[in-house]
Motif scaffolding. Structure first.
Motif, PDB file in Angstrom:
ATOM      1  N   UNK A  55       0.813  -1.223   0.000  1.00 60.60           N
ATOM      2  CA  UNK A  55       0.000   0.000   0.000  1.00 60.60           C
ATOM      3  C   UNK A  55       0.845   1.272   0.000  1.00 60.60           C
ATOM      4  N   UNK A  56       2.123   1.166   0.332  1.00 61.70           N
ATOM      5  CA  UNK A  56       3.043   2.285   0.159  1.00 61.70           C
ATOM      6  C   UNK A  56       3.274   3.171   1.355  1.00 61.70           C
ATOM      7  N   UNK A  57       2.236   3.452   2.154  1.00 61.83           N
ATOM      8  CA  UNK A  57       2.359   4.444   3.231  1.00 61.83           C
ATOM      9  C   UNK A  57       2.052   3.814   4.584  1.00 61.83           C
ATOM     10  N   UNK A  58       2.831   4.172   5.630  1.00 64.40           N
ATOM     11  CA  UNK A  58       2.614   3.568   6.948  1.00 64.40           C
ATOM     12  C   UNK A  58       1.190   3.678   7.484  1.00 64.40           C
ATOM     13  N   UNK A  59       0.501   4.828   7.415  1.00 65.22           N
ATOM     14  CA  UNK A  59      -0.863   4.862   7.969  1.00 65.22           C
ATOM     15  C   UNK A  59      -1.804   3.857   7.295  1.00 65.22           C
ATOM     16  N   UNK A  60      -1.676   3.715   5.976  1.00 62.71           N
ATOM     17  CA  UNK A  60      -2.517   2.755   5.265  1.00 62.71           C
ATOM     18  C   UNK A  60      -2.126   1.324   5.630  1.00 62.71           C
ATOM     19  N   UNK A  61      -0.830   1.087   5.817  1.00 59.39           N
ATOM     20  CA  UNK A  61      -0.370  -0.251   6.202  1.00 59.39           C
ATOM     21  C   UNK A  61      -0.842  -0.618   7.606  1.00 59.39           C
ATOM     22  N   UNK A  62      -0.907   0.365   8.499  1.00 57.73           N
ATOM     23  CA  UNK A  62      -1.406   0.115   9.856  1.00 57.73           C
ATOM     24  C   UNK A  62      -2.859  -0.362   9.813  1.00 57.73           C
ATOM     25  N   UNK A 104      -3.891   3.487  -3.586  1.00 62.16           N
ATOM     26  CA  UNK A 104      -2.801   4.411  -3.308  1.00 62.16           C
ATOM     27  C   UNK A 104      -2.902   5.597  -4.264  1.00 62.16           C
ATOM     28  N   UNK A 105      -2.209   6.716  -3.949  1.00 63.50           N
ATOM     29  CA  UNK A 105      -2.251   7.863  -4.863  1.00 63.50           C
ATOM     30  C   UNK A 105      -1.833   7.514  -6.286  1.00 63.50           C
ATOM     31  N   UNK A 149       7.959   3.538  -6.448  1.00 67.98           N
ATOM     32  CA  UNK A 149       8.176   2.702  -7.635  1.00 67.98           C
ATOM     33  C   UNK A 149       7.271   1.478  -7.615  1.00 67.98           C
ATOM     34  N   UNK A 150       7.202   0.836  -6.469  1.00 65.80           N
ATOM     35  CA  UNK A 150       6.362  -0.366  -6.371  1.00 65.80           C
ATOM     36  C   UNK A 150       4.905  -0.043  -6.652  1.00 65.80           C
ATOM     37  N   UNK A 151       4.462   1.136  -6.220  1.00 74.21           N
ATOM     38  CA  UNK A 151       3.059   1.510  -6.423  1.00 74.21           C
ATOM     39  C   UNK A 151       2.743   1.767  -7.890  1.00 74.21           C
TER      40      UNK A 151
END
Length: 293
Positions: A55-62, A104-105, A149-151
């Motif tokens: 998902x790329x970003x820590x808040x979304x991963x949490x 993700x954005x 890059x992964x996103x």
């Protein structure tokens, strides 16, 4: 999984659990709260790192890891030891992440690798950033950029690369998680590796000194866009697992290997946010939640 055809042929079975793992889960399924806490403790950081890469970003991963752990725990009684517990949990997590409605954005804007390369070129400074905490900010740019890059990959491409190259799972394990064959999984991985390798060699100065982008020259633009924050860095200040690899160790891996996969793999061993894990563990052991369906 990166061992090619020979590795795939020699690696046609999935490794199952050890007897201790089976006993631990049996105790948890029978209502032993200490065993359940240990199961969660074993899985929380690897599942968080899977979510973060996807998902790329820590808040979304949490948010994602909480949902994944709920699904894992409420399905524990269905685990029959056909694969290691973590491998089985990855399968639950991958199924959730591939079908996640939140995008993700990059997904929302349909940004591909060519678009990402153009974005990196835009606003690239003529000289390295020399302001406060220059080294920390350059490393924050690198970590943030490789997540970006992964996103730019489709979710199915992303997950096969994460499992095979970043987590370095064997072909049979990755294929079992994805519900496909080792041959099909390896073929997809090779295509993704080729795409990312071409992109990195033409773009990333860490991989190819003649490439256009340098992390220290990207700092000013990244700060202006709000992608890195000196007061609250998302990746360089992120907690890591006890005994896990930190930022310096991860960066050293790049300089030892200097290949495309190493650049994307060289992140710290991020830990799941303990406050979130404590909250979900409390819920799961409270007796108020329908555990172990």
């Amino acid at each position: 999984m990166s061992g090619g055809t020979g590795a795939e042929a020699a690696d046609s079975t999935v490794t199952g659990p050890d007897p201790e793992e089976l006993r631990l889960v049996a105790r948890a399924v029978d209502g032993d709260q200490a065993a359940l806490r240990e199961v969660i403790g074993r899985l929380q950081d690897p599942l968080y790192r899977l979510a973060l890469r996807m998902v790329g970003r820590p808040p979304d991963a949490e948010d994602a890891v909480q949902e994944i752990l709920l699904r894992v725990v409420t399905r524990l009684s269905t685990w029959r030891g056909e694969a290691k517990l973590l491998t089985w949990a990855y399968r639950v997590g991958v199924n959730y992440l591939l079908n996640l409605r939140r995008r993700s954005p990059q997904e929302q804007e349909q940004i591909g690798l060519d678009d990402f390369r153009a974005d990196l070129a835009d606003g690239l400074a003529a000289a390295d950033y020399q302001g406060p905490e220059a080294a920390l900010l350059a490393e924050e740019v690198r970590l943030s950029c490789t997540q970006g890059m992964l996103q730019c990959l489709g979710r199915e491409e992303r997950v096969v690369f994460v499992l095979g190259e970043i987590f370095e799972l064997k072909a049979a394990e990755a294929a079992w998680i994805l519900g496909t064959t080792p041959a099909a999984c390896q073929k997809r991985l090779e295509r993704v590796k080729q795409r990312l390798g071409t992109f990195l060699r033409s773009t990333c100065g860490v991989v190819e000194p003649k490439a256009l982008c340098r992390c220290p020259r990207r700092v000013g633009k990244a700060r202006a866009l709000g992608r890195v924050d000196l007061d609250n860095p998302a990746f360089t200040a992120h907690p890591v697992s006890p005994g896990g690899r930190g930022v310096a160790e991860a960066a050293a891996q790049i300089h030892r290997l200097r290949d495309a996969a190493a650049v994307l793999r060289a992140h710290p061993d991020y830990a799941a946010p303990q406050a979130k894990i404590d909250a979900i563990t409390g819920l799961l052991t409270s007796g108020r939640f329908p555990l172990l369906e």
